[in-house]
Design an enzyme around this catalytic site. Structure first.
Site, short mmCIF file in Angstrom:
data_model
loop_
_atom_site.label_atom_id
_atom_site.label_comp_id
_atom_site.label_asym_id
_atom_site.label_seq_id
_atom_site.Cartn_x
_atom_site.Cartn_y
_atom_site.Cartn_z
N GLY A 88 0.87 -1.17 0.00
CA GLY A 88 0.00 0.00 0.00
C GLY A 88 0.90 1.21 0.00
O GLY A 88 1.88 1.27 -0.75
N GLU A 89 0.63 2.13 0.87
CA GLU A 89 1.47 3.32 1.00
C GLU A 89 1.97 3.33 2.44
O GLU A 89 1.19 3.55 3.37
CB GLU A 89 0.63 4.56 0.65
CG GLU A 89 1.43 5.74 0.22
CD GLU A 89 2.45 5.43 -0.86
OE1 GLU A 89 2.08 4.88 -1.90
OE2 GLU A 89 3.64 5.73 -0.64
N SER A 90 3.27 3.09 2.60
CA SER A 90 3.78 2.90 3.97
C SER A 90 3.54 4.13 4.85
O SER A 90 3.26 3.98 6.05
CB SER A 90 5.26 2.53 3.94
OG SER A 90 5.99 3.49 3.23
N CYS A 130 6.07 -5.43 0.38
CA CYS A 130 6.24 -4.08 -0.16
C CYS A 130 6.15 -3.02 0.95
O CYS A 130 7.05 -2.93 1.77
CB CYS A 130 5.23 -3.87 -1.28
SG CYS A 130 5.84 -2.70 -2.51
N ARG A 133 12.72 3.45 0.02
CA ARG A 133 11.37 3.49 -0.57
C ARG A 133 11.46 3.84 -2.05
O ARG A 133 12.29 4.65 -2.45
CB ARG A 133 10.51 4.54 0.13
CG ARG A 133 10.08 4.15 1.52
CD ARG A 133 9.13 5.20 2.07
NE ARG A 133 7.92 5.28 1.28
CZ ARG A 133 7.18 6.38 1.16
NH1 ARG A 133 7.53 7.49 1.75
NH2 ARG A 133 6.09 6.36 0.42
N ILE A 180 5.69 -3.23 -7.58
CA ILE A 180 4.93 -1.99 -7.78
C ILE A 180 5.52 -0.90 -6.89
O ILE A 180 5.39 -0.97 -5.67
CB ILE A 180 3.42 -2.19 -7.44
CG1 ILE A 180 2.86 -3.39 -8.21
CG2 ILE A 180 2.64 -0.92 -7.73
CD1 ILE A 180 1.45 -3.80 -7.79
N ARG A 181 6.18 0.04 -7.48
CA ARG A 181 6.90 1.09 -6.72
C ARG A 181 7.55 0.47 -5.49
O ARG A 181 7.36 0.89 -4.35
CB ARG A 181 5.95 2.23 -6.33
CG ARG A 181 5.59 3.12 -7.51
CD ARG A 181 4.65 4.25 -7.15
NE ARG A 181 3.37 3.71 -6.71
CZ ARG A 181 2.91 3.77 -5.47
NH1 ARG A 181 3.62 4.36 -4.53
NH2 ARG A 181 1.74 3.26 -5.17
N HIS A 228 4.96 -8.49 -4.69
CA HIS A 228 3.59 -8.82 -4.29
C HIS A 228 3.19 -10.27 -4.60
O HIS A 228 2.52 -10.52 -5.60
CB HIS A 228 2.61 -7.88 -5.02
CG HIS A 228 2.67 -6.49 -4.51
ND1 HIS A 228 1.88 -6.05 -3.47
CD2 HIS A 228 3.43 -5.44 -4.89
CE1 HIS A 228 2.15 -4.77 -3.22
NE2 HIS A 228 3.09 -4.38 -4.07
N GLU A 232 0.93 -11.97 -3.34
CA GLU A 232 -0.53 -12.14 -3.26
C GLU A 232 -1.21 -11.86 -4.60
O GLU A 232 -2.38 -12.19 -4.78
CB GLU A 232 -1.12 -11.27 -2.13
CG GLU A 232 -1.26 -9.78 -2.43
CD GLU A 232 0.05 -8.99 -2.39
OE1 GLU A 232 1.13 -9.61 -2.24
OE2 GLU A 232 0.00 -7.76 -2.53
N1 GLN Z 1 5.96 2.85 -2.67
C1 GLN Z 1 5.15 2.41 -1.58
C2 GLN Z 1 5.69 2.96 -0.26
O1 GLN Z 1 6.71 3.54 -0.22
C3 GLN Z 1 5.09 0.89 -1.52
C4 GLN Z 1 4.36 0.39 -2.72
C5 GLN Z 1 3.65 -0.92 -2.51
O2 GLN Z 1 3.39 -1.35 -1.40
N2 GLN Z 1 3.26 -1.52 -3.61
O3 GLN Z 1 5.05 2.79 0.74
#
Ligand code: GLN
Length: 199
Positions: free
Chosen positions: A48-50, A79, A96, A127-128, A163, A165
């Site tokens: 997600g977005e940490s 992630c 990150r 993903i990022r 990921h 999952e």
């Molecule tokens: N870029 C996100 C972060 O820094 C992590 C991306 C992800 O969980 N797919 O939190």
């Protein structure tokens, strides 16, 4: 032996982890409140977005219960989840978005190797993704991409920069379940031994 694996559901991709665990026949549920942790033998922290997950953790008073949980029970972070573990229970440093922006997100084949198993390929979805920059000496590297660690384990803590999952390959979740069951068995044994000592 049965176990319950909760999935932290404050933000991000928790649903896919729930689906994967259900596919494996594991009892699972969305962890939304600190007291939910009491029902868990282990926890998955999703991507997600940490920064957002961290804010939610603080906002919903998860900070202390989560720290206590991480000191005692197995945790699997993917992630953003791995980023949060790096600040707590995994002895690694991460950057990150270390592979660049969204456009750098990719699907690529990884080499993974579980203890006493053969090396095999795994479909990695990044993903990022965070980039693991260093690992402590107690950390086992189980998966690599271009020679860099992407799947790591330290005792009962497992972290992936990608990921699992989102694939059909449940191998990494199965491996985490093994860690959880091993941990439960060891705990039971410790209980038995303690009882004997005081009998
Ligand atoms: N870029 C996100 C972060 O820094 C992590 C991306 C992800 O969980 N797919 O939190």
């Amino acid at each position: 032996m049965k176990c319950v694996i909760g999935v932290l559901a404050l933000q991000g991709g928790f649903t896919k982890h729930i689906e994967m665990l259900q596919r494996l026949g594991v009892a699972t549920f969305e962890v939304r409140q600190p007291q939910d942790l009491e029902r868990c033998d282990a926890l998955v922290i999703p991507g997600g977005e940490s920064t957002t997950i961290q804010k939610q953790i603080t906002f919903t008073d998860f900070e202390e219960p989560l720290k206590e949980f991480m000191a005692a029970k197995p945790v699997f972070g993917t992630c953003a989840g791995l980023i949060l573990m790096a600040q707590n229970c995994l002895d690694i440093t991460v950057k990150r978005n270390g592979y660049g922006r969204q456009i750098e997100s990719c699907r690529c084949s990884l080499d993974i190797k579980f203890p006493s198993r053969r090396k095999r390929k795994y479909p990695g979805i990044f993903i990022r993704a965070p980039r693991i920059q260093s690992v402590g000496e107690d950390v086992n590297v189980l998966g690599e991409m271009n020679g860099e660690p992407v799947l790591v384990q330290q005792g009962c803590f497992l972290g992936a920069t990608f990921h699992p999952e989102l694939t059909d390959d449940s191998g990494i979740h199965e491996y985490f379940c093994k860690i959880v069951l091993k941990n439960l068995t060891a705990k039971k044994q410790r209980h038995k031994d303690a009882k004997k000592e005081f009998a």
